[in-house]
Design an enzyme around this catalytic site. Structure first.
Site, PDB file in Angstrom:
ATOM      1  N   ASN A 244     121.549 -36.070  36.830  1.00 13.90           N
ATOM      2  CA  ASN A 244     121.741 -35.584  37.640  1.00 13.90           C
ATOM      3  C   ASN A 244     123.306 -35.135  37.959  1.00 13.90           C
ATOM      4  O   ASN A 244     124.185 -35.826  36.704  1.00 13.90           O
ATOM      5  CB  ASN A 244     121.736 -36.502  39.018  1.00 13.90           C
ATOM      6  CG  ASN A 244     121.691 -35.579  40.383  1.00 13.90           C
ATOM      7  OD1 ASN A 244     122.029 -34.098  40.448  1.00 13.90           O
ATOM      8  ND2 ASN A 244     122.957 -35.770  41.319  1.00 13.90           N
TER       9      ASN A 244
ATOM     10  N   HIS B  33     126.495 -33.409  39.480  1.00  9.39           N
ATOM     11  CA  HIS B  33     126.707 -33.235  41.009  1.00  9.39           C
ATOM     12  C   HIS B  33     128.341 -32.814  41.128  1.00  9.39           C
ATOM     13  O   HIS B  33     129.549 -33.271  40.674  1.00  9.39           O
ATOM     14  CB  HIS B  33     127.072 -34.961  42.082  1.00  9.39           C
ATOM     15  CG  HIS B  33     127.659 -34.073  43.236  1.00  9.39           C
ATOM     16  ND1 HIS B  33     126.700 -33.899  44.587  1.00  9.39           N
ATOM     17  CD2 HIS B  33     128.409 -35.029  44.295  1.00  9.39           C
ATOM     18  CE1 HIS B  33     126.832 -33.792  46.151  1.00  9.39           C
ATOM     19  NE2 HIS B  33     128.830 -34.083  45.554  1.00  9.39           N
TER      20      HIS B  33
ATOM     21  N   SER C  45     130.508 -34.522  38.307  1.00 12.85           N
ATOM     22  CA  SER C  45     130.119 -35.877  37.933  1.00 12.85           C
ATOM     23  C   SER C  45     128.934 -36.030  37.237  1.00 12.85           C
ATOM     24  O   SER C  45     128.018 -34.741  37.700  1.00 12.85           O
ATOM     25  CB  SER C  45     130.214 -36.579  38.907  1.00 12.85           C
ATOM     26  OG  SER C  45     131.682 -36.883  39.417  1.00 12.85           O
TER      27      SER C  45
ATOM     28  N   ASP D 111     123.929 -39.824  45.682  1.00 14.98           N
ATOM     29  CA  ASP D 111     124.888 -39.470  44.992  1.00 14.98           C
ATOM     30  C   ASP D 111     125.806 -40.185  44.406  1.00 14.98           C
ATOM     31  O   ASP D 111     127.195 -39.818  44.726  1.00 14.98           O
ATOM     32  CB  ASP D 111     126.110 -38.260  45.044  1.00 14.98           C
ATOM     33  CG  ASP D 111     124.862 -36.740  45.910  1.00 14.98           C
ATOM     34  OD1 ASP D 111     124.033 -36.708  44.719  1.00 14.98           O
ATOM     35  OD2 ASP D 111     125.148 -35.922  46.424  1.00 14.98           O
TER      36      ASP D 111
HETATM   37  C1  GAR Z   1     125.605 -26.678  40.675  1.00 16.18           C
HETATM   38  O1  GAR Z   1     127.076 -26.642  40.412  1.00 16.18           O
HETATM   39  C2  GAR Z   1     125.113 -28.578  40.053  1.00 16.18           C
HETATM   40  O2  GAR Z   1     126.301 -29.514  39.817  1.00 16.18           O
HETATM   41  C3  GAR Z   1     125.215 -28.793  42.169  1.00 16.18           C
HETATM   42  O3  GAR Z   1     124.602 -27.521  41.897  1.00 16.18           O
HETATM   43  C4  GAR Z   1     124.350 -26.822  40.828  1.00 16.18           C
HETATM   44  C5  GAR Z   1     123.535 -25.871  39.886  1.00 16.18           C
HETATM   45  O4  GAR Z   1     123.497 -25.144  39.417  1.00 16.18           O
HETATM   46  N1  GAR Z   1     124.346 -30.275  42.183  1.00 16.18           N
HETATM   47  C6  GAR Z   1     124.601 -30.039  43.731  1.00 16.18           C
HETATM   48  O5  GAR Z   1     124.723 -29.911  44.077  1.00 16.18           O
HETATM   49  C7  GAR Z   1     123.691 -31.733  43.469  1.00 16.18           C
HETATM   50  N2  GAR Z   1     123.995 -32.135  44.799  1.00 16.18           N
HETATM   51  P1  GAR Z   1     122.937 -24.226  38.421  1.00 16.18           P
HETATM   52  O6  GAR Z   1     121.520 -24.255  38.845  1.00 16.18           O
HETATM   53  O7  GAR Z   1     123.623 -22.528  37.861  1.00 16.18           O
HETATM   54  O8  GAR Z   1     122.788 -24.834  37.309  1.00 16.18           O
END
Ligand code: GAR
Length: 217
Positions: free
Chosen positions: A108, A110, A137, A146
């Site tokens: 994942n 995060h 991370s 997480d």
């Molecule tokens: C990213 O910023 C990722 O880190 C976050 O969602 C976004 C997805 O962006 N993930 C989380 O918050 C998971 N807990 P994307 O759809 O443009 O790849």
């Protein structure tokens, strides 16, 4: 042999795009077998179609329990027998059984310097807490949200005029570098995972993983 991957998304899919781009450039030896979304309108699905990657939409609202949804998701993933499951903005809390099934095989990303700011709204929370820096991370997924073993983190300074939005943009740029990098290490068999510990090139990583710097490759 190319690392086979299934990517799970819920939204824009810019991290998915980074993986597609690196793979097309020959910098990342992966085959994306499928992209699965729990949202019908996730833009990442269009990105996958554009890259000729098979897509699937599984609506979590069609299931009355998390277990039932996760079980359907697991079936859809396992059909492709991937080496790795990549959560790229997949905004679902996962059941313990599901995480156990992919122990050591699911990553994942995060948007925080874990163990700080698990959960949602990480950018605003980091600003509100007057942090000097914030980051992102990449970690193995464990049953606890997480909280799995961290592989790599990248940080950026929080400027005085930063908003959650501007910080999110900076963090996304870092994400598009470190997620492909962590997956590259797995594809090159340089990364080993056992009992919640991560080794890179046979060296045990600290709990916060490796801190990204430009010389890493
Ligand atoms: C990213 O910023 C990722 O880190 C976050 O969602 C976004 C997805 O962006 N993930 C989380 O918050 C998971 N807990 P994307 O759809 O443009 O790849």
């Amino acid at each position: 042999m190319s690392l086979s991957v299934v990517v799970l998304i819920s939204g824009s899919g810019s991290n998915l795009q980074a993986l597609i781009d690196q793979s097309l450039k020959g910098k990342l030896d992966i085959t994306i077998k499928a992209v699965i979304s729990n949202k019908a309108d996730a833009f990442g699905l269009a990105r996958a179609v554009q890259a000729n990657v098979p897509t699937k939409f599984i609506n979590h609202k069609d299931f009355s329990t998390r277990e039932e949804f996760d079980s359907e998701l697991q079936k859809a993933i396992d059909q492709h027998q991937p080496d790795l499951v990549v959560l790229a903005g997949f905004m679902r809390i996962l059941t313990e059984g599901f995480t156990r099934h992919y122990d050591g095989k699911m990553l994942n990303i995060h948007p925080s310097l874990l163990p700080k700011y698990k959960g949602l709204n990480t950018h605003q929370r980091a600003i509100d807490a007057n942090e000097n820096e914030h980051g992102v991370s990449v970690h193995f997924v464990s049953a606890e949200l997480d909280a799995g073993a961290v592989i790599i983190q990248a940080a950026t300074e929080i400027a005085e005029n930063d908003t959650a939005d501007s910080l999110s943009k900076k963090i996304h740029t870092l994400e598009h570098t470190i997620y492909p990098l962590a997956i590259k290490w797995i594809s090159e068999k340089r990364l080993a995972y056992a009992s919640g510990k991560v080794m890179l090139d046979s060296e045990l990583l600290p709990e916060t993983g490796i801190r990204y710097h430009q010389d890493l490759n």
